[in-house]
Enzyme design. Structure first.
Site, mmCIF file in Angstrom:
data_model
loop_
_atom_site.group_PDB
_atom_site.id
_atom_site.type_symbol
_atom_site.label_atom_id
_atom_site.label_comp_id
_atom_site.label_asym_id
_atom_site.label_seq_id
_atom_site.Cartn_x
_atom_site.Cartn_y
_atom_site.Cartn_z
ATOM 1 N N CYS A 1 40.585 80.914 56.031
ATOM 2 C CA CYS A 1 39.265 81.276 55.489
ATOM 3 C C CYS A 1 38.925 82.726 55.809
ATOM 4 O O CYS A 1 38.359 83.449 54.987
ATOM 5 C CB CYS A 1 38.187 80.363 56.067
ATOM 6 S SG CYS A 1 38.410 78.636 55.652
HETATM 7 C C1 BEZ Z 1 41.881 77.728 57.758
HETATM 8 O O1 BEZ Z 1 41.043 78.356 57.138
HETATM 9 O O2 BEZ Z 1 42.808 78.293 58.325
HETATM 10 C C2 BEZ Z 1 41.838 76.230 57.776
HETATM 11 C C3 BEZ Z 1 40.626 75.573 57.676
HETATM 12 C C4 BEZ Z 1 40.582 74.189 57.728
HETATM 13 C C5 BEZ Z 1 41.763 73.481 57.892
HETATM 14 C C6 BEZ Z 1 42.982 74.163 57.973
HETATM 15 C C7 BEZ Z 1 43.025 75.550 57.915
#
Ligand code: BEZ
Length: 211
Positions: free
Chosen positions: A45
Site C-alpha cells: 500500500c
Molecule cells: C501490503 O500493502 O503490503 C499488504 C496489505 C495487506 C495484506 C498484505 C499486504
C-alpha cells in the site's frame, strides 16, 4: 450488491485527510478514481500511494480527481503519510478517506469476506463526469496495482466516450484505434474522411481521432 459498469457511483459523506467531503460534490464535473488499500502501514500500500502521488500531474492533465480509502482511522492516515514521503519520495497530494466503520467500503463492495472480513481488497473505480461507474478492478491484497495501466484505461475511456471508436489490445495514446461495428462504412467515410485500413470488414483500423 456488486456495483456494475454503468451504475451510478454511490454518494457518501466521509472524513478524509483533506477534511470532510461529500463525494459527488467533491468530484464536481471531473472524472474520478476511487481506490481502496487494505491497511495502513503495510508495504505494498505504501508503494501504491507514493506512486499515485507521483502521477498526480498525469491525472490532472486528464481532468481526473483521485481519492484513496482504507478502513483505518484518520489519525493513522496522518501518521502514515510521513512514511510515504520518507520511503517513496512523494508526499500524499490527494485525500485519503478514513472509513473505520466500513460505511464506504460496504457501499462499494470493497470487503470480500472470503479474502478478509476486516480489511478491503484492492478495488479501483473509475467514475465519469456523469457519476457513472466506467471501470472496476479488483486485486488481492498481495498484488500491487499498475497505476500506469489505470492512466491508459482512462485515456481509452475518455477517447471512446467522445468518438465512435474502441481501443485494441495494449493500445496506448497516439496509436491506431478501431472503428466500432455500429458505424457502417458509409458513416465511417464521413466520420473518418482520411480513410481506414480494413483487415476484415469488422476490423477497421483508423488513426486516433484528436480529442
Ligand atoms: C501490503 O500493502 O503490503 C499488504 C496489505 C495487506 C495484506 C498484505 C499486504
Amino acid at each position: 450488491m456488486t456495483l456494475q459498469l454503468g451504475d451510478t457511483a454511490p454518494d457518501f459523506t466521509a472524513e478524509t485527510t483533506e477534511g470532510t467531503i461529500r463525494f459527488h460534490e467533491w468530484l464536481g464535473d471531473k472524472w474520478g478514481v476511487l481506490f481502496s488499500h487494505p491497511k495502513n502501514f503495510t508495504p505494498v500500500c505504501t508503494t501504491e500511494l507514493g506512486y499515485t502521488a507521483k502521477l498526480k500531474p498525469e491525472f490532472e492533465k486528464r481532468n481526473v480527481k483521485v481519492i484513496g480509502i482504507s478502513v483505518d482511522p484518520l489519525d493513522a492516515h496522518d501518521k502514515w503519510a510521513a512514511d510515504i514521503l520518507e520511503t517513496q519520495g512523494h508526499a500524499l497530494n490527494f485525500p485519503l478517506i478514513a472509513d473505520p466503520d466500513r460505511k464506504v467500503a460496504t457501499l462499494y463492495g470493497m470487503i470480500h469476506p472470503n479474502a478478509s472480513d476486516t480489511t478491503t481488497v484492492r478495488s479501483v473505480f473509475v467514475i465519469g463526469p456523469d457519476k457513472k461507474v466506467k471501470l472496476t478492478l479488483t486485486y488481492p491484497a498481495s498484488t500491487g496495482r499498475n497505476f500506469d495501466e489505470i492512466l491508459r484505461v482512462i485515456d481509452s475511456l475518455q477517447l471512446t466516450a467522445k468518438h465512435q471508436v474502441a481501443t485494441p489490445v495494449n493500445w496506448k495514446q497516439g496509436e491506431d484505434v478501431i472503428i466500432v461495428p455500429a458505424v457502417s462504412d458509409d458513416e465511417a467515410k464521413v466520420k473518418f474522411p482520411q480513410g481506414w485500413k480494413a483487415l476484415k470488414p469488422y476490423l477497421r483500423l483508423v488513426q486516433q481521432p484528436r480529442t
